[in-house]
Design a protein around this motif. Structure first.
Motif, mmCIF file in Angstrom:
data_model
loop_
_atom_site.group_PDB
_atom_site.id
_atom_site.type_symbol
_atom_site.label_atom_id
_atom_site.label_comp_id
_atom_site.label_asym_id
_atom_site.label_seq_id
_atom_site.Cartn_x
_atom_site.Cartn_y
_atom_site.Cartn_z
ATOM 1 N N ALA A 37 0.829 -1.208 0.000
ATOM 2 C CA ALA A 37 0.000 0.000 0.000
ATOM 3 C C ALA A 37 0.864 1.258 0.000
ATOM 4 O O ALA A 37 1.892 1.325 0.667
ATOM 5 N N ASP A 38 0.418 2.291 -0.762
ATOM 6 C CA ASP A 38 1.175 3.536 -0.877
ATOM 7 C C ASP A 38 0.457 4.746 -0.297
ATOM 8 O O ASP A 38 1.097 5.741 0.037
ATOM 9 N N LEU A 39 -0.859 4.680 -0.203
ATOM 10 C CA LEU A 39 -1.609 5.822 0.320
ATOM 11 C C LEU A 39 -1.489 5.883 1.836
ATOM 12 O O LEU A 39 -1.029 4.920 2.462
ATOM 13 N N PRO A 40 -1.885 7.000 2.460
ATOM 14 C CA PRO A 40 -1.768 7.098 3.926
ATOM 15 C C PRO A 40 -2.446 5.926 4.631
ATOM 16 O O PRO A 40 -3.476 5.412 4.182
ATOM 17 N N ALA A 41 -1.867 5.513 5.746
ATOM 18 C CA ALA A 41 -2.378 4.355 6.485
ATOM 19 C C ALA A 41 -3.551 4.696 7.376
ATOM 20 O O ALA A 41 -4.154 3.808 7.983
ATOM 21 N N GLY A 42 -3.916 5.978 7.454
ATOM 22 C CA GLY A 42 -4.985 6.390 8.360
ATOM 23 C C GLY A 42 -4.496 6.397 9.798
ATOM 24 O O GLY A 42 -3.299 6.322 10.079
ATOM 25 N N ALA A 43 -5.435 6.461 10.719
ATOM 26 C CA ALA A 43 -5.060 6.524 12.135
ATOM 27 C C ALA A 43 -4.515 5.202 12.645
ATOM 28 O O ALA A 43 -3.789 5.154 13.636
ATOM 29 N N GLY A 44 -4.873 4.102 11.969
ATOM 30 C CA GLY A 44 -4.356 2.798 12.374
ATOM 31 C C GLY A 44 -5.075 2.177 13.556
ATOM 32 O O GLY A 44 -4.685 1.107 14.023
ATOM 33 N N ARG A 45 -6.142 2.815 14.030
ATOM 34 C CA ARG A 45 -6.866 2.287 15.200
ATOM 35 C C ARG A 45 -8.087 1.465 14.801
ATOM 36 O O ARG A 45 -8.583 0.675 15.588
ATOM 37 N N GLY A 46 -8.600 1.689 13.587
ATOM 38 C CA GLY A 46 -9.804 0.993 13.158
ATOM 39 C C GLY A 46 -9.501 -0.072 12.123
ATOM 40 O O GLY A 46 -8.339 -0.357 11.804
ATOM 41 N N PRO A 47 -10.553 -0.682 11.571
ATOM 42 C CA PRO A 47 -10.353 -1.705 10.540
ATOM 43 C C PRO A 47 -9.851 -1.098 9.240
ATOM 44 O O PRO A 47 -9.976 0.111 9.012
ATOM 45 N N ASN A 48 -9.277 -1.935 8.405
ATOM 46 C CA ASN A 48 -8.782 -1.497 7.110
ATOM 47 C C ASN A 48 -9.302 -2.443 6.028
ATOM 48 O O ASN A 48 -10.123 -3.319 6.299
ATOM 49 N N LEU A 49 -8.821 -2.263 4.806
ATOM 50 C CA LEU A 49 -9.333 -3.070 3.701
ATOM 51 C C LEU A 49 -9.069 -4.556 3.902
ATOM 52 O O LEU A 49 -9.892 -5.388 3.522
ATOM 53 N N PRO A 59 -17.622 -2.206 5.038
ATOM 54 C CA PRO A 59 -16.845 -1.200 4.306
ATOM 55 C C PRO A 59 -16.866 0.192 4.927
ATOM 56 O O PRO A 59 -15.812 0.818 5.130
ATOM 57 N N MET A 60 -18.054 0.711 5.273
ATOM 58 C CA MET A 60 -18.127 2.074 5.797
ATOM 59 C C MET A 60 -17.464 2.209 7.158
ATOM 60 O O MET A 60 -16.995 3.291 7.518
ATOM 61 N N ALA A 61 -17.397 1.112 7.906
ATOM 62 C CA ALA A 61 -16.744 1.164 9.210
ATOM 63 C C ALA A 61 -15.245 1.376 9.084
ATOM 64 O O ALA A 61 -14.582 1.813 10.037
ATOM 65 N N ALA A 62 -14.690 1.071 7.894
ATOM 66 C CA ALA A 62 -13.244 1.203 7.684
ATOM 67 C C ALA A 62 -12.860 2.506 6.995
ATOM 68 O O ALA A 62 -11.670 2.805 6.853
ATOM 69 N N VAL A 63 -13.851 3.285 6.556
ATOM 70 C CA VAL A 63 -13.558 4.556 5.881
ATOM 71 C C VAL A 63 -13.167 5.602 6.918
ATOM 72 O O VAL A 63 -13.869 5.803 7.907
ATOM 73 N N GLU A 64 -12.053 6.274 6.679
ATOM 74 C CA GLU A 64 -11.570 7.325 7.578
ATOM 75 C C GLU A 64 -11.500 8.654 6.842
ATOM 76 O O GLU A 64 -11.333 8.700 5.617
ATOM 77 N N THR A 65 -11.600 9.721 7.599
ATOM 78 C CA THR A 65 -11.313 11.042 7.061
ATOM 79 C C THR A 65 -9.844 11.342 7.341
ATOM 80 O O THR A 65 -9.421 11.428 8.496
#
Length: 234
Positions: A37-49, A59-65
Motif C-alpha cells: 500500500a502507498d496511500l496514507p495508512a490512516g489513524a491505524g486504530r480501526g479496521p482497514n481493507l 466497508p463504511m466502518a473502515a472509511v476514515e477522514t
C-alpha cells in the motif's frame, strides 16, 4: 461511479493521481494494493481493507477522514493480505458507491489477478504511465486487460514529463491507447504534496499542475454523464 486508477508499471504515479482525484471528485479512495500500500495508512486504530475483505468489518466502518479526503486504507501486514478475499472487492466498492456516490480505486502495479478484479469492479479506468518505453508498454498491456473485462479507458495520464509541449508524443500515445491524453509535468510541488499525503489543491492551490487534474476530472464527469445520464453526479 467507480473509477480504477491503473497503469501496469510501479512508480508511475497512480497513488498520487488517486489521492488527487479522490479530493477533486469528492470520492472515497480505496487503497487496493493489498501487499504494498502507498496511500496514507490512516489513524491505524480501526479496521482497514484487509479486515473488510476478510469479512471482519463492514466497508463504511473502515472509511476514515484523512485530512480533506475520505480513505479506505489498506493494511500493511502479509498476514492481512493473505486473509483478504479478493473476490469480495466488487461487493465492497459497490457498497461504497451506493452510500458515498463516487469511489476511486488505487490499483497495484503489474497484471496479476488482483488488477483484473479491480478493473472489473470499476465503471471506467484512468491509465497512468510515463514517457518511456517500458512504462508505455506496460500501460498498453493494462489497457488490453481493462478492455478484456469490459472497462473503458476514460483518460490516459502521461506523468513525470519534462514539459507539456510534446504534441508528437501525445498524439502517438492517444493513437495507441485510443483515449485522450493529459500531460503532467515533473514538479516539486506535486511531489511535496504527495509526500505529505495531501491533495495538491490544498497544499499548492496555484500550481499549474492543477489544470491537468481538472482535465482528468472533467473527462471522468463526462463519462459519468454518458454512462448514467447524470444520475449520481454530485
Amino acid at each position: 461511479m467507480i473509477i480504477a486508477v491503473t497503469g501496469g508499471k510501479g512508480g508511475v504515479g497512480k497513488s498520487t493521481l488517486s489521492l488527487n482525484l479522490g479530493y477533486e471528485l469528492d470520492a472515497v479512495i480505496v487503497d487496493a494494493d493489498l501487499a504494498t500500500a502507498d496511500l496514507p495508512a490512516g489513524a491505524g486504530r480501526g479496521p482497514n481493507l484487509h479486515d473488510v475483505l476478510a469479512g471482519r468489518a463492514e466497508p463504511m466502518a473502515a472509511v476514515e477522514t484523512v485530512g480533506p479526503t475520505r480513505l479506505l486504507p489498506c493494511g500493511r501486514t502479509l498476514e492481512g493480505a493473505r486473509a483478504s478475499k479478493l473476490a469480495e472487492l466488487t461487493r465492497v466498492v459497490e457498497r461504497l458507491e451506493h452510500q458515498c456516490g463516487r469511489v476511486v480505486i488505487d490499483c497495484p502495479a503489474g497484471l496479476a489477478r488482483d488488477v483484473g478484479v479491480e478493473l472489473y469492479s470499476a465503471d471506467a479506468a484512468v491509465l497512468v504511465t510515463m514517457p518511456n518505453r517500458i512504462a508505455l508498454h506496460d500501460a498498453y498491456r493494462t489497457r488490453r486487460l481493462a478492455l478484456d473485462v469490459g472497462t473503458p479507458i476514460v483518460s490516459v495520464v502521461l506523468n513525470q514529463c519534462r514539459s507539456t509541449d510534446d504534441g508528437n508524443l501525445v498524439g502517438q500515445v492517444e493513437a495507441k491507447m485510443g483515449a485522450p491524453v493529459t500531460v503532467i509535468e515533473r514538479r516539486e510541488d506535486v511531489a511535496t504534496a504527495q509526500a505529505a499525503g495531501c491533495p495538491l489543491r490544498t497544499e499548492s492551490p496555484t500550481s499549474p499542475a492543477l489544470e491537468a487534474f481538472d482535465s482528468i476530472t472533467w473527462a471522468i464527469e463526462r463519462c459519468e454523464r454518458h454512462l448514467f445520464g447524470g444520475i449520481g453526479v454530485l
